[in-house]
Each structure stands twice: as C-alpha cells, then as structure tokens.
Design an enzyme around this catalytic site. Structure first.
Site, short mmCIF file in Angstrom:
data_model
loop_
_atom_site.label_atom_id
_atom_site.label_comp_id
_atom_site.label_asym_id
_atom_site.label_seq_id
_atom_site.Cartn_x
_atom_site.Cartn_y
_atom_site.Cartn_z
N SER A 19 54.80 64.61 46.79
CA SER A 19 53.84 63.54 47.07
C SER A 19 54.06 62.94 48.45
CB SER A 19 53.92 62.45 46.00
OG SER A 19 55.21 61.89 45.94
N ASP A 31 52.36 56.95 50.64
CA ASP A 31 51.17 57.65 51.12
C ASP A 31 50.63 57.03 52.40
OD1 ASP A 31 51.37 59.26 48.89
OD2 ASP A 31 49.74 58.28 47.79
N GLU A 67 54.42 54.64 45.43
CA GLU A 67 53.66 55.81 45.86
C GLU A 67 52.60 55.43 46.88
OE1 GLU A 67 52.58 59.33 46.67
OE2 GLU A 67 54.02 59.18 45.02
#
Length: 389
Positions: A302, A90, A86
């Site tokens: 996300s 990002d 993640e």
C-alpha cells in the site's frame, strides 16, 4: 536485518527520480485521486508538517471530498485509526514523488474489509471522480481476497468494477493497486487464511497496474545496492500469484514466455511491477492525530501504489497528456532485453510463500511476486512519456 527508514530524497535517489524532478517534471498540472475509508482528522495539516520537515513544497491544490458522507472518527477504534494511517501514507508519499501534482482525497464512510463490504462505496467514489473529471491517476491501496468475491453479490461487484475500469481506461485514467501484504496466504471473510495460494482484487484486474513489494537495500544517501522479494514470514509478504477469475490478458499472453503456463494455466498473473514495501526498509509518515504525534514507519504494498501514482504524474507531465492504461507499454518494455535492463531493477531473489501455503519465486524477467521489478525512473519515465515508434 537492521531496521532502516528512507526519506523522500533517499527513495528518489534509489529509484533514479531526482534527474526527472530536477528537470522540472514534478507532476505539475496533474491530479492524483486517492480513495480510502474514513480519511484522517487533518491530512493536509499533517502533509504540511511532512513537507516542512523534508523540504518539500505543499501541493498546488489539496482537496478532501466526502460524496457519500462521513462518520465521526473515534481514536479508540483501531479499524478507523488504521485507515487514518493509510490515508496519511497515501497522501504523503504520492506527494513525495510528485510534489507538483494536485491531490484529491475521496473518503468512504464504510470500512472496506474482505468480501463485498466497502467495495460498492469505493466504486461510487471512483465513479464520482470520473464523472467530475477530478484526475487521471487513481491510487487504490486496498483490496479483498479474490475468493471472497465468488458468491453472486461478489461477482456483481467484480462485474461492476470491470465495467467502470473499462470506461475509466477509455478516458485515459491510470489505475494502480497494491498487490497485498499477506504473501500467498490471504484471508477469507472470517479472517482465516485459505489453504491454497490466492491473490487480491482489484490488483488482479486486467485493467489495473498492480504493485508488488520488495526489500530495498540502499546506502545512507539512498544509492541503490540491491533488492529482494519482501517476505518476513508470519503473514507479512508481498502479494502475488495468479487469478482464479480473470483469464490471461493480451499483454501477458503476448509478452510473457509460454513456459509460465505451467504456473498460470492461462490466468492473469500479478503483480505487474514492484516498489519498496518491507516495513523493515520503511518510509516515514507523519501522524498528527496519534496520542504522541510524530513520525511512524510504514511499509507494505500500500506504500507502493501511491508512489507509483506519483511517478505517473511526473510521466504525464513529461508526455503532455495522460498515459492512461500502462500495462501494454510496461510489458512491451519488459519483454525487450535492450530496454528492460535500463528501465527496471530485475528482482531475482526471494518468494512469497507463507507457512504451508506454497507461493511463487522471483526469477529473471517477469515473475508472480515482483512483476517486472522496480523502476529505474530516469530511463523508464521518459520511455513511457515518449515511446519509440
């Protein structure tokens, strides 16, 4: 559906960003603050590989800060590896859409899961970022099912975040959050889905701009063709729906049709906007820490939060000042028929129903699965940066 993977240039092409970047609005002078649990072993080295492979410049500044301390990363710990992935998603995709922006990555030594766990630490990190003036755009690619916070300790967390978000908004910080990847059927603290539609926090906060997920169809050059709601079934779909905690904020009460009251019952609807999120129409992320380092394909809402963070960095540079709270402007644009069709792709097909849990359907205009839709950034960014009086 055939599996596809969109490069940075193809995403930029699909959403009309190249004219903005080519005009020099690349996020220069702006800083995107990313908050994650654990971080990853060497996010900057992996970003450099991503940049080299896709012809991107490295960011002017990249900082990783650990105000609360660190834990030793264990590559046999699937939870930690998930956060490492993640983190790289990002970082790399916020940068892909704002290659001139600085990046600050703040990591927590506590895993954020469901309920209260991990959220107080994230709030401390965000408070640290605000107190130290680290940046004006916060990307939050995480969340907890709203109902898991309805006990006293959880309501204190909600109250503490609300107070913080008000202050951050007063200081012209833009707050972005992913709407979740479980459709309408989100889990409780034990991992069992609620039997009724739910939404996640912080995407449900009235102070936050929440990002839903779509399935993007584009040609091999990235030219936009169509989009639908991302919903694979089996627990994989865009979040969206109505809060059971936050009342309908003024911008929704003013700009959304009263006919939606039969769904909302006067409560906050999410998301506000959307972005490509289907893992079938994925984006590549370089993971140097995997047993076989290389590119892995990712989706989810996300992925949308950091990419919207990049867009806002570009818009802040164009405006010459931080835009701060976005939702008033987004809803004003969305409710204007002359502006809406030029500023957004209106997603009108699909829903986020999961199994026996009812969901919400896309419709013309705002809806509780993709918000106003996905951005046509060549029109939307100048409109946000230089709104008409």
């Amino acid at each position: 559906m055939q599996l596809s993977c969109f490069s940075p240039n193809e995403i930029r092409t699909a959403y009309g960003l190249n004219p903005i970047l080519n005009a020099g609005f690349t996020g220069t002078g702006q800083t995107i603050v990313i908050i994650d649990s654990f971080g990853s072993p060497d996010p900057f080295k992996d970003l450099q590989q991503f940049d080299a492979d896709y012809g991107l410049p490295d960011p002017p500044s990249f900082k990783v800060l650990h105000p609360l301390g660190t834990v030793k990363l264990d590559q046999n710990n699937s939870d930690q590896v998930g956060w490492e992935q993640e983190t790289n998603l990002d970082v790399q995709w916020a940068h892909a859409l704002a290659p001139g922006a600085n990046i600050v990555l703040l990591t927590s030594p506590v895993s954020e899961t469901q309920g209260v766990q991990g959220l107080p630490e994230f709030l401390k990190l965000e408070q640290y970022a605000l107190d130290h003036h680290l940046g004006k755009i916060f990307s939050q690619s995480w969340g907890a099912t709203e109902e898991t916070l309805f006990m006293p300790a959880g309501k204190k967390v909600l109250s503490d975040f609300d107070n913080f978000y008000r202050e951050a908004t007063r200081q012209h910080v833009t707050l972005l959050a992913s709407a979740g990847d479980s459709g309408s059927a989100n889990p409780d603290v034990n991992g069992n889905n609620y039997t009724f539609p739910t939404v996640g926090f912080p995407a449900d906060s009235p102070w936050v701009t929440s990002i839903g997920g779509t399935t993007l169809n584009a040609d091999v050059s990235g030219n936009y063709q169509s989009e639908t709601v991302w919903n694979e079934g089996a627990g994989n779909a865009t979040g969206g729906g109505y809060s059971q905690y936050y009342r309908e904020p003024a911008y929704q009460k003013r700009y959304l049709p009263s006919s939606l009251y039969s769904q909302s019952h006067g409560y906050r609807g999410v998301p506000d906007v959307a972005f490509n999120g289907d893992p079938v129409t994925s984006v590549p992320v370089y993971l140097g820490f995997m047993p076989q380092p290389g590119y892995f394909m990712f989706g989810g809402t996300s992925a949308g939060a950091p990419q919207w963070a990049g867009l806002i960095a570009d818009a802040n540079q164009m405006a010459g000042h931080p835009l701060g709270f976005l939702n008033d402007a987004l809803y004003k644009i969305g409710s204007n028929p002359l502006l809406y069709s030029q500023a957004f792709h209106d997603i009108t097909t699909g829903d986020n129903k999961q199994g026996n849990v009812s969901g919400y359907s896309a419709m013309v205009g705002w809806d509780a699965v993709t918000g106003w839709g996905t951005p046509k950034t060549d029109f939307l960014i100048p409109l946000l940066a230089q709104p008409s009086k």
